[in-house]
Design a protein around this motif. Structure first.
Motif: not given
Length: 531
Positions: A426-440
Motif C-alpha cells: 500500500e505504501i509503495q503507491k504513495y509519492t512519499s513515505k509516511p512521516q507521521v503515522v496515525g493509530i486508531y
C-alpha cells in the motif's frame, strides 16, 4: 311347612340387606377445579375418595380430555398392582402408593411442559360403583428480561427489550411512560415458550430507562431490567458533514447540467446536418464524455469517503503519556515523555523478541475509540501498535522473554521495508513515505479493529482485527541506532483540536523544534461517541 317358612324369611332378609351391603361402597371423588404448575417442575393433580379408604378391587384411571380426543395418561389396578402408562407419560406419571389406603389417588406429573396444559379426568371404579372428577391444569413459566443497546438512530440510541422463556405471553412496558408505542415482536420456540421483544429510540436527557415484563393471568409476577444512558453515548454530527453533502450535490447537479447543455447543443447541430456519420460521431463523443465525467465523479466520491473515514477516526484524538516504569533500559525518553531515543549502546544488548526496544503508554484502553499520532520521520527501523495487559505487566516486572504473536498487533518498518507485506504494498503507491503515522483503535463494535493511517495523505495503510478481551496498551519501538537514521527519534504528537492543520511536510532533524506538536498539557480522555 316349617322349612318352607324359614326359607321365605331368609330370602326376605337377603333382599333387604343386599342393597345395604351394596350401598356401603357408594363413594364420591373430590378435587380442585384448577391447578397452576411451573414449566420444568413437578405438578400435582389432586383426587380424593370420600370413603377415606380404598374401595374393594379398585381401579384408578387418569385421562387427558381434549377438544376432539381423549388420551390415556395412567391406570392402576389395585387387585394385581399393575400400572399402565399412556404415550409420552412413561416414567412421568406417578401415583403415590402410600396414600391409596386413605383414599388419596392424586397423580404427580414430572417436569411438566406447556403441552401438558389441559383438562384431566380422575376415574375410580370398584366392583359395585364408579365415580369421576375433573381438574384443569394451567402452566406458567417465568423467564428473563434484558435491555440491549443496538445502534445509533438519528440523534438517539435504539434500545431493545427482550423477554425470553415466558408462558403465557407476557406484557412488556417501558418506563418513563413516554415510550408506550414501541415496536413489538413475539414468537414461540419448540417448547412453546414465548419470546417477546420491544424496540424504542431513546434521546438525550432520558437518564434511566426501565423495561418490565408482567405475567398477569397465572403467577401475576413482574420482572424488570434497567439501563442508565449518559449524554456521552449519544451520537453527534460533525459540523463539516452537512457541508460535504451540499458540495457533493452541487457537483452532481453541475455535472448533469453540463452534460445536458452539451447534448442539447450537439443535437441541434446534428439536426442541421443530414450526414448520418456525423450524428454517430456526436453520439459516441457524448457517450465518452458522460463516461469520463462519471468515472471522475466516482473517483472524487471515493476520495471524499476516504477523507471522511480518516477525519472520523481523528475526531477521537487523545494524548498518550509514556510510563517511565514500563520501558527497557536501552531507551532514553525526554522529560515531557514525548521523544524516544535508542541509546548508542543498544546494539550491544541482547534483544528481546528479535531485537525490540519497547516503551509502553501509561493508560490502557478497555472500550470506546481512541486515536493517536507518532512522527516516525525518515527512520528505517520502528514499530507502533498495541499490546495486551499481560505482556505489559511482564515487561514492567522484567520477566518478558518473548512477544507472543496473539498478544500484540502492530505496523513496523525494518531496513526500509514495511511489515506486514500488505502495508508495504500500500505504501509503495504513495509519492512519499509516511512521516507521521496515525493509530486508531476501535473497541466500540463487536469486531475490534486497529487501523494505521498515512496522516499527510489521509489514507488508510492497514487494518488488523484484534482478538482479545484484555486491556490494551499503546507501545512504541524506535528500533536500534543506525547510521542512516542520523539519531532521529520517535515523537509522540500531543493532543490538539481534531481538525488542527498539520505542517506534515516538515522533516526537521531537530526534535527541539517539534513543529508537529503543541506544548504539552494535562491529558484528558475525550468522551466516547457512538457514530
Amino acid at each position: 311347612m316349617g322349612l318352607m317358612k324359614r326359607l321365605i324369611v331368609s330370602s326376605l332378609w337377603v333382599a333387604i340387606l343386599a342393597p345395604i351391603a351394596l350401598s356401603s361402597e357408594n363413594f364420591e371423588l373430590s378435587s380442585s377445579p384448577s391447578v397452576i404448575g411451573i414449566v420444568g417442575q413437578d405438578a400435582l393433580l389432586p383426587c380424593q375418595i370420600s370413603l377415606g379408604t380404598q374401595p374393594q378391587d379398585m381401579t384408578v384411571q387418569w385421562k387427558k380430555i381434549g377438544d376432539d380426543r381423549v388420551d390415556n395418561v395412567y391406570q392402576f389396578t389395585a387387585l394385581t398392582g399393575q400400572e399402565t402408562f399412556g404415550q409420552n407419560y412413561q416414567a412421568r406419571a406417578v401415583l403415590a402408593k402410600e396414600g391409596i389406603a386413605t383414599g388419596n389417588v392424586s397423580l404427580k406429573l414430572k417436569k411438566v411442559q406447556v403441552t401438558d396444559e389441559g383438562i384431566y379426568s380422575c376415574v375410580v371404579k370398584s366392583i359395585h360403583w364408579s365415580a369421576d372428577t375433573r381438574t384443569s391444569l394451567h402452566l406458567a413459566a417465568l423467564g428473563n428480561v434484558t435491555i440491549k443497546v443496538l445502534e445509533p438512530e438519528d440523534e438517539g440510541i435504539k434500545l431493545s427489550c427482550q423477554a425470553t422463556g415466558w408462558f403465557p405471553k407476557p406484557e412488556l412496558r417501558w418506563f418513563p411512560s413516554s415510550y408506550q408505542n414501541p415496536q413489538l415482536e413475539s414468537k414461540q420456540d419448540h417448547e412453546q415458550l414465548f419470546s417477546v421483544s420491544s424496540t424504542i429510540t431513546a434521546y438525550r436527557d432520558t437518564g434511566e430507562i426501565t423495561c418490565s415484563a408482567h405475567e398477569r393471568s397465572r403467577l401475576q409476577v413482574k420482572k424488570e431490567s434497567t439501563i442508565h444512558l449518559s449524554r456521552n453515548v449519544f451520537p453527534h454530527t460533525s459540523a463539516w458533514f452537512p457541508a460535504f453533502w451540499i458540495l457533493f450535490m452541487l457537483t452532481l447537479l453541475g455535472t448533469a447540467f453540463a452534460v445536458y447543455c452539451y447534448y442539447k447543443g450537439k443535437r441541434k447541430d446534428s439536426q442541421k446536418e443530414s450526414n448520418e456519420e456525423q450524428e454517430r460521431l456526436i453520439q459516441e463523443s457524448w457517450k465518452k464524455m458522460v463516461e469520463s465525467e462519471n468515472q471522475d465523479l466516482l473517483r472524487r466520491l471515493e476520495r471524499a469517503q476516504t477523507e471522511l473515514d480518516f477525519r472520523k477516526a481523528r475526531s477521537y484524538l487523545v494524548p498518550i503519556q509514556i510510563d517511565p516504569k514500563c520501558k527497557l533500559p536501552e531507551l532514553e525518553v525526554s522529560q515531557d515523555d514525548n521523544i524516544i531515543h535508542p541509546k548508542p549502546t543498544s546494539l550491544e544488548v541482547t534483544a528481546i523478541s528479535g531485537g525490540a526496544l519497547i516503551v509502553v503508554g501509561t493508560e490502557g484502553i478497555r472500550d470506546g475509540r481512541q486515536y493517536w499520532e507518532v512522527r516516525v520521520g525518515d527512520r528505517l527501523n520502528w514499530e507502533l501498535g498495541v499490546m495486551t495487559e499481560n505482556i505489559r505487566n511482564k515487561l514492567k516486572e522484567g520477566k518478558l522473554e518473548e512477544l507472543q504473536k496473539d498478544q500484540y498487533w502492530s505496523l513496523s518498518r525494518s531496513n526500509g521495508q514495511y511489515h506486514p507485506k500488505e502495508a508495504d504494498c500500500e505504501i509503495q503507491k504513495y509519492t512519499s513515505k509516511p512521516q507521521v503515522v496515525g493509530i486508531y483503535l476501535d473497541r466500540e463494535e463487536n469486531n475490534v479493529m486497529i487501523s494505521f493511517y498515512y496522516v499527510k495523505g489521509m489514507n488508510p495503510i492497514l487494518k488488523i482485527p484484534v482478538v482479545s478481551s484484555e486491556e490494551l496498551y499503546p507501545f512504541f519501538n524506535p528500533g536500534f541506532s543506525d547510521e542512516k537514521d542520523n539519531g532521529k527519534p520517535l515523537i509522540i504528537c500531543q493532543n490538539r483540536d481534531w481538525d488542527f492543520p498539520l505542517d506534515l511536510d516538515n522533516n526537521s532533524n531537530d526534535p527541539k523544534l517539534k513543529q508537529d506538536t503543541l506544548p504539552p498539557r494535562k491529558a484528558s480522555k475525550r468522551p466516547v461517541s457512538i457514530s
